[in-house]
Design a protein around this motif. Structure first.
Motif, PDB file in Angstrom:
ATOM      1  N   ILE A  61      45.331  30.818  41.213  1.00 55.68           N
ATOM      2  CA  ILE A  61      44.642  31.808  42.042  1.00 55.68           C
ATOM      3  C   ILE A  61      43.307  32.119  41.384  1.00 55.68           C
ATOM      4  O   ILE A  61      43.118  32.062  40.225  1.00 55.68           O
ATOM      5  CB  ILE A  61      45.668  32.883  42.208  1.00 55.68           C
ATOM      6  CG1 ILE A  61      46.059  33.667  41.102  1.00 55.68           C
ATOM      7  CG2 ILE A  61      47.062  32.273  42.974  1.00 55.68           C
ATOM      8  CD1 ILE A  61      46.983  35.007  41.304  1.00 55.68           C
ATOM      9  N   GLU A 159      35.884  33.723  40.732  1.00 52.04           N
ATOM     10  CA  GLU A 159      36.040  33.977  39.338  1.00 52.04           C
ATOM     11  C   GLU A 159      37.574  33.830  39.067  1.00 52.04           C
ATOM     12  O   GLU A 159      38.557  33.989  39.599  1.00 52.04           O
ATOM     13  CB  GLU A 159      35.934  35.598  39.158  1.00 52.04           C
ATOM     14  CG  GLU A 159      36.029  35.961  37.763  1.00 52.04           C
ATOM     15  CD  GLU A 159      36.094  37.554  37.790  1.00 52.04           C
ATOM     16  OE1 GLU A 159      34.854  37.972  37.648  1.00 52.04           O
ATOM     17  OE2 GLU A 159      37.088  38.229  37.665  1.00 52.04           O
ATOM     18  N   MET A 161      40.062  32.721  35.043  1.00 53.20           N
ATOM     19  CA  MET A 161      39.950  32.994  33.418  1.00 53.20           C
ATOM     20  C   MET A 161      40.039  31.757  32.789  1.00 53.20           C
ATOM     21  O   MET A 161      40.276  31.672  31.385  1.00 53.20           O
ATOM     22  CB  MET A 161      40.856  34.041  33.044  1.00 53.20           C
ATOM     23  CG  MET A 161      40.925  35.284  33.785  1.00 53.20           C
ATOM     24  SD  MET A 161      42.062  36.131  33.302  1.00 53.20           S
ATOM     25  CE  MET A 161      41.838  36.808  31.639  1.00 53.20           C
ATOM     26  N   GLU A 162      40.171  30.510  33.497  1.00 54.65           N
ATOM     27  CA  GLU A 162      40.150  29.036  32.793  1.00 54.65           C
ATOM     28  C   GLU A 162      39.480  28.003  32.982  1.00 54.65           C
ATOM     29  O   GLU A 162      39.517  27.123  32.179  1.00 54.65           O
ATOM     30  CB  GLU A 162      41.995  28.642  32.882  1.00 54.65           C
ATOM     31  CG  GLU A 162      43.037  29.620  32.640  1.00 54.65           C
ATOM     32  CD  GLU A 162      43.073  30.754  33.611  1.00 54.65           C
ATOM     33  OE1 GLU A 162      43.016  30.631  34.670  1.00 54.65           O
ATOM     34  OE2 GLU A 162      43.729  31.776  32.900  1.00 54.65           O
ATOM     35  N   ASN A 185      42.530  37.850  45.349  1.00 56.04           N
ATOM     36  CA  ASN A 185      42.038  39.240  45.372  1.00 56.04           C
ATOM     37  C   ASN A 185      40.224  39.309  45.309  1.00 56.04           C
ATOM     38  O   ASN A 185      39.785  38.394  45.105  1.00 56.04           O
ATOM     39  CB  ASN A 185      42.315  39.740  43.920  1.00 56.04           C
ATOM     40  CG  ASN A 185      41.927  39.093  42.851  1.00 56.04           C
ATOM     41  OD1 ASN A 185      42.768  38.184  42.403  1.00 56.04           O
ATOM     42  ND2 ASN A 185      40.683  39.668  42.065  1.00 56.04           N
TER      43      ASN A 185
HETATM   44  O1  LIG Z   1      52.587  38.106  39.266  1.00 51.91           O
HETATM   45  C1  LIG Z   1      52.775  37.235  39.924  1.00 51.91           C
HETATM   46  O2  LIG Z   1      53.621  36.730  40.585  1.00 51.91           O
HETATM   47  C2  LIG Z   1      51.593  36.043  39.583  1.00 51.91           C
HETATM   48  C3  LIG Z   1      51.920  34.843  40.245  1.00 51.91           C
HETATM   49  C4  LIG Z   1      50.856  33.963  39.969  1.00 51.91           C
HETATM   50  C5  LIG Z   1      49.760  34.151  39.074  1.00 51.91           C
HETATM   51  C6  LIG Z   1      49.709  35.352  38.547  1.00 51.91           C
HETATM   52  C7  LIG Z   1      48.570  35.860  37.845  1.00 51.91           C
HETATM   53  O3  LIG Z   1      48.456  36.944  37.303  1.00 51.91           O
HETATM   54  C8  LIG Z   1      47.786  34.573  37.398  1.00 51.91           C
HETATM   55  C9  LIG Z   1      46.575  35.104  36.781  1.00 51.91           C
HETATM   56  C10 LIG Z   1      45.403  34.253  36.713  1.00 51.91           C
HETATM   57  O4  LIG Z   1      44.825  34.281  37.934  1.00 51.91           O
HETATM   58  C11 LIG Z   1      43.361  34.140  37.819  1.00 51.91           C
HETATM   59  N1  LIG Z   1      42.825  35.360  38.254  1.00 51.91           N
HETATM   60  C12 LIG Z   1      43.250  36.043  39.735  1.00 51.91           C
HETATM   61  N2  LIG Z   1      42.314  36.747  39.915  1.00 51.91           N
HETATM   62  C13 LIG Z   1      41.361  36.854  39.041  1.00 51.91           C
HETATM   63  C14 LIG Z   1      40.033  37.597  39.001  1.00 51.91           C
HETATM   64  O5  LIG Z   1      39.823  38.415  40.081  1.00 51.91           O
HETATM   65  N3  LIG Z   1      39.386  37.282  37.891  1.00 51.91           N
HETATM   66  C15 LIG Z   1      39.838  36.478  37.206  1.00 51.91           C
HETATM   67  N4  LIG Z   1      40.855  35.601  37.100  1.00 51.91           N
HETATM   68  C16 LIG Z   1      41.528  35.797  38.161  1.00 51.91           C
HETATM   69  C17 LIG Z   1      43.008  34.004  36.565  1.00 51.91           C
HETATM   70  O6  LIG Z   1      42.773  32.581  36.111  1.00 51.91           O
HETATM   71  C18 LIG Z   1      44.310  34.408  35.531  1.00 51.91           C
HETATM   72  O7  LIG Z   1      44.762  33.656  34.646  1.00 51.91           O
HETATM   73  C19 LIG Z   1      50.723  36.542  38.692  1.00 51.91           C
END
Ligand SMILES: O=C(O)c1cccc(C(=O)CC[C@H]2O[C@@H](n3cnc4c(=O)[nH]cnc43)[C@H](O)[C@@H]2O)c1
Length: 215
Positions: A61, A159, A161-162, A185
């Protein structure tokens, strides 16, 4: 040459969303490598050191830049860019590319982009965009940071983070790479209540189903 594809996500929920969509799971190795570029690079490098793959995909995501990628949309990277790799100077941020001691950009594999784009555009109603995806170590949480990132990389669509961590490891091992993000988001002022994670995970499963028909 290997026929397997390595897919790297950050967390288990993303890994499961991808795996749920795969038609022939034995053609893929899907790992949750952890959040952030360093964990993602380490996990990717370890996987590439023990097996050979024809393609590496970073999937998950992500945040979408308003007007470019909306909630539930899919973004496929054309370029994977570490947006905060550089130096602050009196004249503002300078990337490592500008400073001459490295690169913060990896070009995504054009053939894989085209195959996935065609598969998704012809078979789902989900809007699919192609453009640069930036990697940050800190999720953007203010309008000011979002503006600054767009000043640095005006063409950014999403955007995460990986992406750059995975891409750096894949490039180092000369394996083609790309990134796919389902938008959960908006990039801008932090509002966790507005994140649409289940919908984004569902979009990821649908995308994984379609991409596994063509890759
Ligand atoms: O809480 C949950 O159920 C849940 C399920 C799946 C994924 C998550 C995450 O928190 C994933 C974190 C991951 O998502 C990327 N991400 C998402 N939105 C952004 C953003 O606005 N800016 C940067 N990264 C974002 C990121 O790669 C995180 O590692 C929670």
């Amino acid at each position: 040459m290997s026929s397997r594809i390595l897919i790297v996500t950050a967390v288990e929920a993303e890994r499961k969303a991808i795996e749920d969509g795969l038609k022939v799971p034995e053609h893929y190795h899907v790992i949750a490598g952890g959040a952030g570029p360093a964990s993602a690079a380490a996990a990717t490098a370890a996987a590439l050191a023990s097996n050979s793959y024809k393609l590496v995909i970073n999937a998950g995501i992500g945040g979408g830049f308003p007007g470019r990628a909306e909630l539930g949309d899919i973004v496929i990277s054309t370029e994977i860019i570490q947006a905060d790799l550089g130096s602050e100077t009196a004249e503002g941020f300078r990337s490592v590319d500008e400073l001459g001691f490295g690169t913060s950009r990896v070009t995504a594999n054009p053939e894989a982009i085209q195959s996935i784009l065609s598969a998704l555009q012809t078979s789902t109603d989900t809007p699919v965009h192609c453009g640069p995806i930036i990697t940050v170590s800190t999720t953007t949480g203010t309008a000011q940071t979002a503006e600054e990132l767009l000043r640095r990389i005006p063409e950014a669509y999403a955007e995460s983070m990986e992406g750059y961590g995975v891409a750096a490891a894949a490039s180092y091992m000369n394996v083609p790479v790309l990134e796919i993000r389902a938008i959960s988001n908006t990039v801008g002022p932090r509002n966790r209540d507005a994140w649409r994670i289940p919908e984004a995970l569902q979009a990821l499963t649908t995308a994984s189903q379609k991409l596994s028909e063509v890759l």
